[in-house]
Write an enzyme that holds these catalytic residues in place. Structure first.
Site, short mmCIF file in Angstrom:
data_model
loop_
_atom_site.label_atom_id
_atom_site.label_comp_id
_atom_site.label_asym_id
_atom_site.label_seq_id
_atom_site.Cartn_x
_atom_site.Cartn_y
_atom_site.Cartn_z
N LYS A 159 -70.91 15.87 -14.22
CA LYS A 159 -69.90 16.70 -13.43
C LYS A 159 -68.77 15.93 -12.79
O LYS A 159 -67.54 16.15 -12.93
CB LYS A 159 -70.66 17.33 -12.19
CG LYS A 159 -71.66 18.53 -12.74
CD LYS A 159 -72.27 19.11 -11.25
CE LYS A 159 -73.07 19.96 -11.55
NZ LYS A 159 -73.96 20.44 -10.44
N SER A 180 -72.71 16.24 -7.79
CA SER A 180 -73.89 16.40 -7.04
C SER A 180 -74.73 17.44 -7.88
O SER A 180 -74.12 18.50 -8.45
CB SER A 180 -73.94 16.73 -5.48
OG SER A 180 -75.18 16.73 -5.03
N ASP A 181 -76.04 17.36 -8.16
CA ASP A 181 -76.62 18.55 -8.73
C ASP A 181 -78.09 18.51 -8.25
O ASP A 181 -78.85 17.33 -7.63
CB ASP A 181 -77.10 18.07 -10.00
CG ASP A 181 -77.60 19.37 -10.69
OD1 ASP A 181 -76.73 20.32 -11.08
OD2 ASP A 181 -78.83 19.16 -11.17
N GLN A 182 -78.74 19.48 -8.08
CA GLN A 182 -80.21 19.45 -7.49
C GLN A 182 -81.06 20.39 -8.07
O GLN A 182 -80.88 21.44 -8.87
CB GLN A 182 -79.96 20.19 -6.02
CG GLN A 182 -81.45 20.24 -5.04
CD GLN A 182 -81.12 20.91 -3.77
OE1 GLN A 182 -81.06 22.11 -3.50
NE2 GLN A 182 -81.16 20.18 -2.70
N GLY A 206 -79.31 14.75 -7.10
CA GLY A 206 -78.42 13.61 -7.82
C GLY A 206 -77.09 13.55 -7.10
O GLY A 206 -76.47 14.68 -6.74
#
EC number: 3.6.1.-
Length: 199
Positions: free
Chosen positions: A59, A75-77, A112
């Site tokens: 991203k 960011s990623d979850q 992340g």
């Protein structure tokens, strides 16, 4: 003759999430928002920590490709119950299934976080874990929660910053902001390492 000092980098949030934008705004720094368009499908055999690290960096890099002098935050979850990754449910029925499964169980949330310095071509990525012990929930409680909160764009059908707190028996982790989707403690560290102090 003094040369002009270089312009400070633009801070960019690579996200379409209003929750992440709200969290970043708490730091009081000016920032822009640019939503990335990427494929978030896990790779074969990809582990949760690897998945969120890869997606956070992807991203940030996709958005960073359009910004020559920027610090781009990606960011990623994901939520993990047992061996199963719980993504965004998107529908009421999927959210019901996720919360039925989570009732009385421990769910691990992995967030992340990546900061890309486009001027230097550098990326730093971290993964922030957080553990959530859910209460034993009745079908009525789950349905009431979903009708009121509608967390269909949230990993694991759960929003800790809202009514989701009523689903929880116990929380364990270093940064409660990570549960919402943006670990501000780690982000502050990464920004300072990049020469962009918050204070």
């Amino acid at each position: 003759m003094n040369l002009p000092s270089p312009a400070p980098p633009t801070l960019v949030l690579a996200s379409s999430s209003p929750y992440r934008a709200e969290l970043l705004a708490r730091l009081g720094l000016p920032f822009e928002i640019c939503a990335p368009d990427i494929d978030e499908t896990p790779l074969p055999q990809e582990q949760p920590e690897g998945l969120v690290a890869r997606l956070a960096e992807t991203k940030a890099r996709v958005v960073g490709a359009k910004s020559p002098n920027a610090l781009v935050i990606g960011s990623d979850q994901v939520a993990v119950l047992g061996q199963q990754i719980l993504g965004k449910p998107k529908t009421h029925e999927r959210a019901l299934q996720q919360l039925r499964a989570a009732s009385g169980q421990t769910v691990f949330f992995y967030t992340g976080l990546c900061l890309v310095n486009t001027l230097m071509g550098e990326a730093k990525t971290v993964v922030e874990p957080f553990q959530v012990q859910f209460r034993q929930l009745t079908e009525q409680q789950i349905d009431n929660y979903l009708q009121r909160e509608q967390p269909y764009q949230c990993a694991g059908s759960f929003r800790s910053e809202g009514l989701g707190i009523a689903l929880i028996q116990h929380l364990q982790g270093d940064d409660p902001n990570a549960l919402v989707g943006l670990p501000l403690i780690r982000l502050t560290e990464l920004l300072e390492q990049a020469g962009y102090p918050v204070l």
